[in-house]
Write a protein that holds these residues in place. Structure first.
Motif, mmCIF file in Angstrom:
data_model
loop_
_atom_site.group_PDB
_atom_site.id
_atom_site.type_symbol
_atom_site.label_atom_id
_atom_site.label_comp_id
_atom_site.label_asym_id
_atom_site.label_seq_id
_atom_site.Cartn_x
_atom_site.Cartn_y
_atom_site.Cartn_z
ATOM 1 N N ASP A 208 -8.961 3.981 -5.190
ATOM 2 C CA ASP A 208 -7.951 3.533 -3.923
ATOM 3 C C ASP A 208 -6.602 2.590 -4.612
ATOM 4 N N GLN A 209 -6.640 2.703 -5.911
ATOM 5 C CA GLN A 209 -5.812 1.932 -6.507
ATOM 6 C C GLN A 209 -4.755 2.980 -7.038
ATOM 7 N N VAL B 85 2.423 1.833 -3.545
ATOM 8 C CA VAL B 85 1.522 2.428 -4.575
ATOM 9 C C VAL B 85 1.494 4.106 -3.876
ATOM 10 N N ARG C 113 0.666 -1.117 -0.166
ATOM 11 C CA ARG C 113 0.019 0.192 -0.051
ATOM 12 C C ARG C 113 0.826 1.229 -0.091
#
Lengths: 277, 248, 306
Positions: free
Chosen positions: C305-306, C31, C28
Motif C-alpha cells: 500500500d505504500q 503517492v 493517497r
C-alpha cells in the motif's frame, strides 16, 4: 567447543523509496554445537539475521559484515554455487509454515528423497530407506503411509515434522529454525520441539532458534540473544534469564500474563529511544 | 445476576462437517467468560455463530433475554459487537480510521457522530492524530485499537473477542489486554473471549470453558485453573504445554 | 515557488498524520501519482492521451481545412506536402483536418463505451460475487453467453439489427465489452467477500446493498480502471473495424476506421489516404496501453500500500 559460525558486525540494508532501511545493524555472535535462541519482536531484525546467514536475503538488499564465516568458509565471499551447495547439505533452515516450504505437488517422501539425492550419491532404494528412517526419527507413526502423502493431506504438526525430516536428511551441521512452531497448537508445538531437541543433541548440530516467544526460547535453548531494532541488546545464558540486565529483556519477560500471577493491569514495556541508538 | 448470553445445545454444520456438536454455555451480565482450545476445537465457530456469521443448524442463542432467530436485526448489533483476530485483515484497506468509525454511526443513524468518534478514539488511547490515517499507516497494535473503537462506538453491552492479541507482539499484547480490561470496568461490559493461551484466559476471565473437537471438555473457574483443580486430561495437557518446553 | 515551499507541500501530502479527510485523500492520490510518474513509458502514454484530448477540444482551431468539404477540382489525392501535411483524399479533402476532427469521434466512442460497459460489468460482477448461489449462477451464465461470441461478430449482429451509425456502433461495442469487466469484478469480490473487514461491516448491521456499494465496489474499481484503459485500444480498433465494414460511422463523418475503409481502394498508389488514420489509431492505442500499464503499477491494490 569448536566454533561453527562466526558473525561479526552483520548489517542488512534495504533500499526503499524513502531511503535506506537498516534491518540488521551490526549483529555479532558466534555459534558452537549448541542451541542458540534469537528473540525479538516484529521488526527487530531477527528473521533477517537468519536469512542473511542462510543467503536468502532478497537481492535488492545489501548484506555486509566484518566476518560471516561458517566452519572457516567466508560466506559473503563464497561464489553462489558453493553457497547453494552449503545450503541444505551443511546448513539447513526450517520456516514457520510448512505449507509454504513444501512443494504442494510432490509427495512428502519424494521431496525428502530428492533433497537427499541432490546432496549425495545414493541409490533409489537406499534413498527411500533413509527417508523412511528419517520420517520415523521425527516420530511419524506410519512412515510408509506418510511417505506417499502430499503436503495438503497432512496436519500442520505432521507437515512441520516432514519439513524437519527433509532438512535433516542430508545431515547438516547447522540448522536455522525461524519460528518453527509458531503456527502449531501448543501441545503439538512441544512434540515438535522435543523431536528437534533430540535430533540436535544426538547429531551434535548447532541450532539457531529464532522466535518472538522469550519464555519458550529460554526453556529450549542454552544461550539467548535478545534483539531490538536491528541490534543485540543482550546476550546471556538461558538459565540466567531471571537475572537479565537490560530493561527491554526484563520488560519483555514481565509483560506476559502468567497463570497464577494476579497482576492487573499488566506491566507494559516503556520503550526508551536509547535502546535503539 | 442475570444472564447476558446463553447458548443451548448449539450445532453448527459446514458441508456435513459438524464444527460444533451441541455446545451450551451461560455468560452472566458483566462477566468475562473465556473459551480455550486448540485449532479445530470450534471455539471461534461458536463466537461466529453467536454473531450470526456461521449458520446454526440447531439449538438456541439468547441475548439479554431475547431469543435470536436465524437473522439478526439491527438492535442485535447494538448489543453485541466483535473484535477479530487479525488486525491486518479486519480493517478495510481503502478507508481511513475516520471512515471506518463513521460507517456504524451512519448505518444506525446517529446524529452526534463527530463527538462519538472523538470519544471512541480517546477511549482506546489513539489521539486525533490517527483519525485520518489509512490502516496501512498503523501498526498492529494501533489497528487492534481501531478495531476495538469500532466495536465500542455503537455502545454494545456484549463484546465477542476472537483471539484479539494473538497476532501482536508480547509487549503490545499487554497494552491491548490492559485496555480491554479498563474498558470492561468502565462500561460494565460482558466479554466472551476466545484464546488458545490459558495464561491470557486466566488473566482476563472469571470463568472458562475448555473445548476440543467441537465439544465442551469442561467448565472451570479461573481459580480452579490457578490451583490446578482440573478433572480432564486434555486440560491438564494444555496446562503443561503452557509452561514451556521441558527437557526429558 | 521556492524549493522550501515545494518541500513543505510535499511533506504535507506525505504526512503520516493527516489532519483532515481532504489531506488523507490528497496524500493517497499523491503517492499513486509519484508511483505512476516514475514510470517513463506510462508518462508518455498519459501525454499521448492528453494530446488527444487537446486536439479533440481545439479541432476547429487546429484543423487547417474543413474536414468534410474538399476541393474536387484542384486537390484530389495529393501526396503529403507543405500545404497538405497528410495529403488529400479522393474527394479532395485535407486528411490532416479529417484526422484531427476524427479524434473527436474516437474519444466519443471510447468514453461512451467506458461509461456504459464498465458500470454494467461492475454491478453484475459485484452483485453476483457477493450474493453467490442462484443469483451468481444466473448472472454469470448470462455473462458466459456474451463471452462465448467473438466481439466483432456480436457487434456486427447488433449493428445489423439496429442499423448502421456511430451511436449504434457504440451501443453494440458497449454491450459486447462488459462481460470481462463483470468477470474481473466478480473475482475481486470473491477474494474480499470473506475477509474480516467485510464481516465487520456485516456486524455493524449494514445491508447487503450498502456493503456492495460502499465497501466492495471501491475495491474493484482500480482493477477495473486498469482493465478498461487497456481495453481502450481494442475498443478503438473494434469501432474502426465497424467503420471499415461500413457499419459504424457513415460518410462524410471523419471517423478513422471509415477513413481507412475509403482509403483502401488506393492503398497501393496513394498510401497516405489509409496510412494517416491508421497511424493515428496506432498512436492512440499505444497511448492507452502504456497508460493502462502505468495505472496497473500505480493503483494495483496488491502491490503493497505504500
Amino acid at each position: 567447543m569448536s566454533t561453527l559460525l562466526e558473525v561479526d558486525d552483520l548489517r542488512v540494508t534495504f533500499p526503499t523509496r524513502t531511503g535506506l532501511i537498516e534491518a540488521v545493524r551490526g549483529v555479532s555472535f558466534s555459534l558452537g554445537r549448541e542451541r542458540l535462541g534469537i528473540v525479538g519482536e516484529s521488526g527487530s531484525g531477527k528473521s533477517q539475521t537468519g536469512r542473511a546467514i542462510m543467503g536468502l536475503t532478497p537481492t535488492q538488499a545489501e548484506v555486509t559484515a566484518n566476518k560471516l564465516a561458517f566452519d572457516g568458509i567466508d560466506l559473503l565471499a563464497a561464489p553462489p554455487r558453493d553457497r547453494r551447495a552449503l545450503r541444505g547439505k551443511r546448513i539447513a533452515m526450517i520456516l514457520q509454515d510448512p505449507k509454504y516450504s513444501l512443494d504442494p505437488v510432490m509427495s512428502i517422501g519424494r521431496q525428502i528423497v530428492e533433497t537427499l539425492r541432490t546432496h549425495e550419491k545414493a541409490g533409489k532404494a537406499e534413498a527411500r530407506d533413509r527417508a523412511l528412517a528419517m520420517l520415523e526419527a521425527v516420530q511419524i507413526r506410519d512412515p510408509a503411509r506418510v511417505f506417499d502423502l502430499h503436503p495438503h493431506e497432512v496436519s500442520g504438526g505432521m507437515g512441520q515434522r516432514a519439513m524437519i525430516a527433509m532438512m535433516l536428511i542430508a545431515g547438516p551441521e547447522m540448522m536455522i529454525a525461524d519460528e518453527p512452531t509458531s503456527a502449531l497448537d501448543v501441545t503439538v508445538q512441544l512434540d515438535v520441539l522435543g523431536i528437534l531437541d533430540k535430533l540436535v543433541s544426538e547429531r551434535g548440530m548447532g541450532l539457531i532458534f529464532i522466535s518472538h516467544d522469550l519464555r519458550l526460547v529460554s526453556s529450549f535453548c542454552d544461550r539467548v540473544i535478545v534483539m531490538y531494532a536491528g541490534k543485540v541488546v543482550e546476550q546471556l545464558a538461558a538459565s540466567e534469564l531471571g537475572r537479565a540486565q537490560h530493561p527491554y529483556t526484563r520488560g519483555l519477560l514481565n509483560c506476559m500474563p502468567k497463570i497464577g500471577a494476579d497482576r492487573h493491569p499488566l506491566p507494559v514495556l516503556d520503550r526508551k529511544p536509547e535502546w535503539a541508538a | 445476576m442475570t444472564s447476558a448470553l446463553s447458548v443451548d445445545r448449539l450445532e453448527v454444520i459446514f458441508d456435513r462437517f459438524r464444527a460444533l456438536k451441541g455446545v451450551s454455555l451461560d455468560v452472566l451480565s458483566g462477566e468475562s467468560f473465556g473459551l480455550v482450545g486448540e485449532s479445530g476445537s470450534g471455539k471461534s465457530t461458536l463466537l461466529r455463530a453467536i454473531a450470526g456469521l456461521a449458520p446454526a443448524a440447531s439449538g438456541s442463542i439468547t441475548v439479554n433475554g431475547k431469543r435470536l432467530g436465524a437473522r439478526r436485526d439491527k438492535a442485535f448489533y447494538r448489543e453485541v459487537q466483535m473484535v477479530f483476530q487479525d488486525p491486518y485483515g479486519s480493517l478495510h484497506p481503502r478507508q481511513t480510521v475516520d471512515r471506518l468509525l463513521q460507517e456504524p454511526l451512519a448505518i444506525h443513524g446517529f446524529a452526534d457522530g463527530e463527538k462519538r468518534i472523538q470519544r471512541a478514539l480517546d477511549e482506546v488511547g489513539l489521539g486525533t492524530g490517527f483519525r485520518f490515517r489509512y490502516s496501512h499507516q498503523l501498526s498492529g497494535g494501533q489497528r487492534q485499537r481501531v478495531a476495538i473503537a469500532r466495536a465500542l462506538i455503537l455502545e454494545p453491552s456484549i463484546l465477542l473477542l476472537d483471539e484479539p492479541t494473538s497476532a501482536l507482539d508480547a509487549s503490545v499484547q499487554a497494552e491491548v489486554l490492559n485496555l480491554l480490561e479498563e474498558i470492561r470496568r468502565r462500561r460494565n461490559l460482558t466479554f466472551l473471549m476466545v484464546s488458545h493461551d490459558l495464561a491470557i484466559i486466566t488473566h482476563m476471565c472469571e470463568r472458562l470453558m475448555v473445548m476440543q473437537n467441537g465439544e465442551a471438555v469442561e467448565h472451570l473457574t479461573a481459580d480452579d485453573l490457578v490451583r490446578r483443580h482440573v478433572t480432564k486430561d486434555y486440560t491438564r495437557n494444555l496446562l503443561r504445554a503452557s509452561e514451556g518446553f521441558v527437557r526429558v | 515557488m521556492s524549493a522550501e515551499a515545494i518541500q513543505s507541500r510535499r511533506d504535507w501530502l506525505l504526512s503520516e498524520r493527516p489532519a483532515s479527510r481532504m489531506q488523507a485523500r490528497l496524500g493517497r492520490a499523491y503517492v499513486a501519482w509519484r508511483r505512476f510518474s516514475a514510470n517513463r513509458l506510462a508518462f508518455l502514454g498519459l501525454l499521448i492521451i492528453i494530446a488527444l484530448l487537446v486536439v479533440a477540444a481545439f479541432a476547429d482551431v487546429l484543423a487547417p481545412y474543413s474536414p468534410t468539404i474538399g476541393d474536387l477540382k484542384g486537390s484530389r489525392l495529393l501526396a503529403p506536402s507543405a500545404e497538405h501535411w497528410f495529403g488529400t483524399d479522393d474527394l479532395g479533402r485535407d486528411i490532416l483536418s479529417r484526422v484531427i476532427f476524427g479524434s473527436r469521434w474516437t474519444l466519443y466512442v471510447v468514453i461512451l463505451v467506458a461509461v456504459i460497459a464498465a458500470p454494467i460489468g461492475l454491478l453484475v460482477g459485484t452483485v453476483a460475487g457477493y450474493a453467490g448461489g442462484w443469483i451468481d449462477a444466473i448472472l454469470m451464465r448470462i455473462t458466459d453467453i456474451f463471452l462465448a461470441f467473438p466481439k466483432l461478430i456480436l457487434a456486427l449482429a447488433f449493428v445489423a439489427a439496429l442499423g448502421p451509425g456511430i451511436e449504434n456502433a457504440v451501443l453494440a461495442i458497449a454491450i459486447t465489452s462488459w462481460p470481462p469487466y463483470a468477470r474481473i469484478a466478480r473475482a475481486e469480490t470473491l477474494t474480499v467477500r470473506n475477509s474480516d473487514y467485510i464481516k465487520a461491516v456485516q456486524l455493524m448491521g449494514a445491508s447487503p446493498f450498502r456493503i456492495v456499494l460502499r465497501h466492495i465496489m471501491p475495491l474493484c474499481i482500480s482493477s477495473l480502471i486498469i482493465r478498461v484503459t487497456l481495453d481502450m485500444a481494442g475498443i478503438i480498433l473494434t469501432a474502426a473495424g465497424l467503420g471499415f465494414l461500413g457499419l459504424g460511422a457513415q460518410p462524410p463523418l471523419p471517423e478513422w476506421g471509415a477513413m481507412i475503409a475509403s482509403g483502401r481502394r488506393f492503398v497501393l498508389d496513394q498510401w497516405w489516404v489509409a496510412g494517416a488514420p491508421g497511424f493515428a489509431i496506432l498512436i492512440v492505442s499505444l497511448g492507452f496501453n502504456l497508460l493502462g500499464d502505468g495505472l496497473r503499477d500505480a493503483l494495483d491494490p496488491r502491490s503493497g500500500d505504500q
